[in-house]
Design an enzyme around this catalytic site. Structure first.
Site, mmCIF file in Angstrom:
data_model
loop_
_atom_site.group_PDB
_atom_site.id
_atom_site.type_symbol
_atom_site.label_atom_id
_atom_site.label_comp_id
_atom_site.label_asym_id
_atom_site.label_seq_id
_atom_site.Cartn_x
_atom_site.Cartn_y
_atom_site.Cartn_z
ATOM 1 C CE LYS A 101 -3.148 2.769 2.755
ATOM 2 N NZ LYS A 101 -3.867 2.945 4.041
ATOM 3 C CB ALA A 188 -8.604 7.422 4.443
ATOM 4 N N GLY A 189 -11.364 7.425 6.189
ATOM 5 C CA GLY A 189 -12.545 8.240 6.454
ATOM 6 C C GLY A 189 -13.770 7.494 6.936
ATOM 7 C CG ASN A 210 -5.820 1.001 11.620
ATOM 8 O OD1 ASN A 210 -4.626 1.213 11.604
ATOM 9 N ND2 ASN A 210 -6.373 0.385 12.649
ATOM 10 C CB THR A 211 -9.120 5.262 12.782
ATOM 11 O OG1 THR A 211 -7.769 5.545 12.409
ATOM 12 C CG2 THR A 211 -9.459 6.038 14.034
#
Length: 259
Positions: A101, A188-189, A210-211
């Site tokens: 990535k 992301a997001g 991830n988050t």
């Protein structure tokens, strides 16, 4: 049956799960391993700069079954093409993977990608035989250039990294989907299961997060929620939604009713 026969193919490799999961920000390596298990993910990202490659000491890699998961080393924290390329070479030399990535960030506040440096790094890595999955802006021109360079997929952001804002511009994602032939993976997001489902209902090939999982109050439960959301969103997309209409349309036909 629909899930197992609907394969995700990236760089010639087949996967059943369309959810890709990161390994950072968890409370412990044990929690990381359990969240990965509950997510059903087959591809997991590992930040090369943050993982202990010295296997004589405790490492995240000690908790991951490398026969079960495909590692996707990432270049998190790189701000130049040279840094990103060097990091990918290190990952390959350490025996992690040539399936990478690629992140080349523009600044520390927004963590938006530096598209110029990203394209430069992608060109070098593809030429060196890496299978490159680049994190990029939701810009169709950039995505087309990355595809032309030989990237195996494109991964436009849904919103800033770690923001949890969801898919801020679904129209850009749709334009990208219409103009590239490689898999489009929202990266992301994502903040909730509904965000993941929306990405899949747009027609994306997968979602990377991830988050959203690691930062949840219950990461294990959220991992399962994300797994189910990606499955549901994909099935919904393939089933084909009804057209949107301004006015009501009776569920039961009115013709033939007895007065």
């Amino acid at each position: 049956m629909a899930q197992t026969s609907d394969k995700l193919i990236i760089g010639g490799r087949e996967f059943t799960s369309r959810l890709m999961v990161g390994t950072g920000k968890y409370a412990s390596f044990e929690q990381t391993a359990l969240a990965l298990e509950m997510s059903g993910a087959e591809i997991i990202t590992v930040a090369v700069r943050r993982v202990n490659l010295d296997r004589s000491k405790e490492s995240l890699l000690d908790y991951i079954d490398l026969k079960k998961y495909t590692l996707l080393p990432n270049t998190a924290g790189c701000y130049t093409a040279d840094d990103a390329v060097r990091t990918c070479r290190l990952a390959r030399e350490a025996g992690m993977s040539d399936f990478v990535k690629l992140e080349v960030l523009g600044d520390e506040k927004t963590l938006f990608p530096d598209n110029e440096e990203l394209l430069k790094a992608a060109k070098i890595l593809v030429a060196e035989g890496f299978t490159v999955l680049p994190y990029c802006s939701d810009d169709v021109i950039v995505c087309k250039k990355l595809e032309d360079l030989g990237c195996a997929a494109v991964m436009p952001l849904g919103a800033p990294i770690g923001s949890g804002l969801g898919i801020r511009n679904p129209y850009n994602i749709r334009i990208i989907l219409e103009n590239v032939s490689v898999p489009v993976i929202v990266d992301a997001g994502v903040g909730s299961a509904s965000d993941a489902a929306i990405a899949m209902e747009l027609g994306c090939a997968g979602v990377l997060m991830n988050t959203a999982i690691a930062g949840a109050q219950d990461p294990i439960a959220m991992a399962e929620a994300m797994k189910l959301a990606v499955i549901a969103g994909r099935l919904s997309f393939k089933a084909g939604r009804i057209p949107r209409k301004l006015y009501a349309n009776a569920s039961s036909p009115l013709d033939g009713l007895i007065g």
